[in-house]
Design an enzyme around this catalytic site. Structure first.
Site, PDB file in Angstrom:
ATOM      1  N   HIS A 126       0.819  -1.224   0.000  1.00 56.52           N
ATOM      2  CA  HIS A 126       0.000   0.000   0.000  1.00 56.52           C
ATOM      3  C   HIS A 126       0.848   1.267   0.000  1.00 56.52           C
ATOM      4  O   HIS A 126       0.311   2.363  -0.160  1.00 56.52           O
ATOM      5  CB  HIS A 126      -0.940   0.035   1.207  1.00 56.52           C
ATOM      6  CG  HIS A 126      -1.994  -1.022   1.193  1.00 56.52           C
ATOM      7  ND1 HIS A 126      -2.827  -1.227   0.112  1.00 56.52           N
ATOM      8  CD2 HIS A 126      -2.349  -1.945   2.120  1.00 56.52           C
ATOM      9  CE1 HIS A 126      -3.650  -2.239   0.377  1.00 56.52           C
ATOM     10  NE2 HIS A 126      -3.381  -2.703   1.589  1.00 56.52           N
ATOM     11  N   ASP A 163      -2.874 -10.682  -2.282  1.00 52.81           N
ATOM     12  CA  ASP A 163      -3.435 -10.133  -1.048  1.00 52.81           C
ATOM     13  C   ASP A 163      -4.897  -9.737  -1.320  1.00 52.81           C
ATOM     14  O   ASP A 163      -5.254  -9.423  -2.446  1.00 52.81           O
ATOM     15  CB  ASP A 163      -2.619  -8.904  -0.646  1.00 52.81           C
ATOM     16  CG  ASP A 163      -2.955  -8.375   0.736  1.00 52.81           C
ATOM     17  OD1 ASP A 163      -2.229  -8.701   1.689  1.00 52.81           O
ATOM     18  OD2 ASP A 163      -3.949  -7.619   0.857  1.00 52.81           O
ATOM     19  N   HIS A 165      -6.303  -7.121  -0.532  1.00 53.41           N
ATOM     20  CA  HIS A 165      -6.392  -5.696  -0.836  1.00 53.41           C
ATOM     21  C   HIS A 165      -5.577  -5.374  -2.086  1.00 53.41           C
ATOM     22  O   HIS A 165      -4.474  -5.877  -2.265  1.00 53.41           O
ATOM     23  CB  HIS A 165      -5.836  -4.867   0.323  1.00 53.41           C
ATOM     24  CG  HIS A 165      -6.505  -5.141   1.634  1.00 53.41           C
ATOM     25  ND1 HIS A 165      -5.973  -5.992   2.581  1.00 53.41           N
ATOM     26  CD2 HIS A 165      -7.670  -4.701   2.125  1.00 53.41           C
ATOM     27  CE1 HIS A 165      -6.797  -6.039   3.627  1.00 53.41           C
ATOM     28  NE2 HIS A 165      -7.838  -5.269   3.373  1.00 53.41           N
ATOM     29  N   ASP A 244      -4.649 -12.641   3.504  1.00 48.23           N
ATOM     30  CA  ASP A 244      -5.890 -12.146   4.105  1.00 48.23           C
ATOM     31  C   ASP A 244      -7.121 -12.371   3.223  1.00 48.23           C
ATOM     32  O   ASP A 244      -8.224 -11.953   3.586  1.00 48.23           O
ATOM     33  CB  ASP A 244      -5.762 -10.670   4.503  1.00 48.23           C
ATOM     34  CG  ASP A 244      -5.065  -9.822   3.447  1.00 48.23           C
ATOM     35  OD1 ASP A 244      -4.819 -10.334   2.341  1.00 48.23           O
ATOM     36  OD2 ASP A 244      -4.769  -8.649   3.730  1.00 48.23           O
TER      37      ASP A 244
HETATM   38 ZN    ZN Z   1      -4.176  -7.024   2.756  1.00 45.54          ZN
END
Ligand code: ZN
Length: 310
Positions: A126, A163, A165, A244
């Site tokens: 991120h 992931d 995200h 995740d």
């Molecule tokens: Zn994540």
């Protein structure tokens, strides 16, 4: 296969408070699970080294790096955003996390390992060029990609990110860069709420609705990633390995199982075998249920070692 396992005890010194899901316990959970299964003992274990400012500055402007240095507290915690906090050891851990990927790239290009798993934190995907966010400070995988290009003259790097995200940071750094192909699967719509609909030609977005299970994930990855990867022919495969999207993870709503991590790792390895002389370096991103994180990482490392799932 020679698989290197890179970590460092000082990655545990970074913490963001007792309630924070991105906790030092995550690395403990992975190590314990891999030890218990006899997997860790089959890897070549080594300590990460800190990334240098020069290595970080290939993807983050110097003024941003200096601004982060200035935020570092002498004691206690300081918040960069609602969920990204620093303690006095955070940037040490972050330099080790980025440095692990640099070292991993060195290992595969010097033929000292076939592939590498970097069990490090804080995560990185991120972190944008000039913005630390989402538990991330430096973009570890991007620092590794930039090192491969600068040090070994690599022309095509593929970054595969499973992931839950989307990797807004990695996209921010490499958008419209023809030397890097970013393939990212993620729950949609969902955090990070940036770049979710990016239309860069070098970014393959695989958005997945809440509730998506393993078979649907596999179909989407095969349909979206494989044609792009075969056309791109990467000379190095980097993996942003977040766990995740697991059914048990408390932060998201995808429904992958342990075996799906073995499957997607194997897919990445097949691409690396075809085009990159097996060179593959993977780095931990998310994964917040300690038990599921340990099992997902075990499935991932088993695949890297060339072992079957069960
Ligand atoms: Zn994540």
């Amino acid at each position: 296969m020679i698989t290197a396992y890179l970590s460092h005890p000082d990655c545990q010194r970074h913490h963001m408070g007792p309630e924070h899901p991105e906790s030092p316990l995550r690395l403990e959970a992975i190590r314990a699970r891999l030890m218990l299964g006899g997997i860790l003992q089959q890897t070549m274990q080594s300590d990460a080294r800190e990334a240098t400012e020069e290595q970080l500055a290939r993807v983050h402007p110097l003024r941003h790096l200096r601004a982060l240095d200035k935020c570092l507290p002498d004691h206690g915690l300081v918040a960069l955003d609602g969920d990204t906090l620093m303690n006095p050891d955070s940037l040490l851990a972050a330099r080790l996390a980025a440095g692990a990927v640099v070292r991993g790239v060195d290992l595969v290009f010097r033929h000292q390992a076939d592939n590498v798993f970097c069990a490090v934190r804080p995560p990185g995907h991120h972190a944008e060029a000039s913005d630390a966010m989402g538990f991330c400070f430096y973009n570890n995988v991007a620092v590794g990609a930039a090192h491969a290009r600068a040090r070994y003259g690599v022309r095509r790097v593929a970054i595969l990110d499973f992931d839950v995200h989307q990797c807004n940071g990695t996209i921010d750094i490499f958008k419209d860069d023809p030397g890097v192909l970013v393939c990212t699967s993620f729950q949609y719509p969902f955090y990070p709420w940036r770049y979710l609909r990016s239309e860069s030609r070098n970014v393959v977005n695989t958005p997945l609705a809440a509730g998506t299970d393993g078979p649907a994930f596999r179909r989407a990855v095969e349909d979206d990633w494989l044609p792009a990867l075969h056309a791109f022919k990467p000379e190095l495969v980097l993996v942003s390995a977040g766990f995740d999207a697991h059914r048990q993870d408390p932060l998201a709503e995808l429904c992958l199982e342990d075996e799906d991590y073995h499957w997607v790792t194997h897919l990445a390895m097949e691409i690396a075998a075809l085009y990159a002389d097996h060179r593959l370096v993977s780095v931990l991103e998310g994964g917040y249920d300690p038990d599921a994180l340990g099992r997902g990482a075990e499935a991932h490392v088993k695949a890297l070692l060339g072992l079957p799932f069960a």
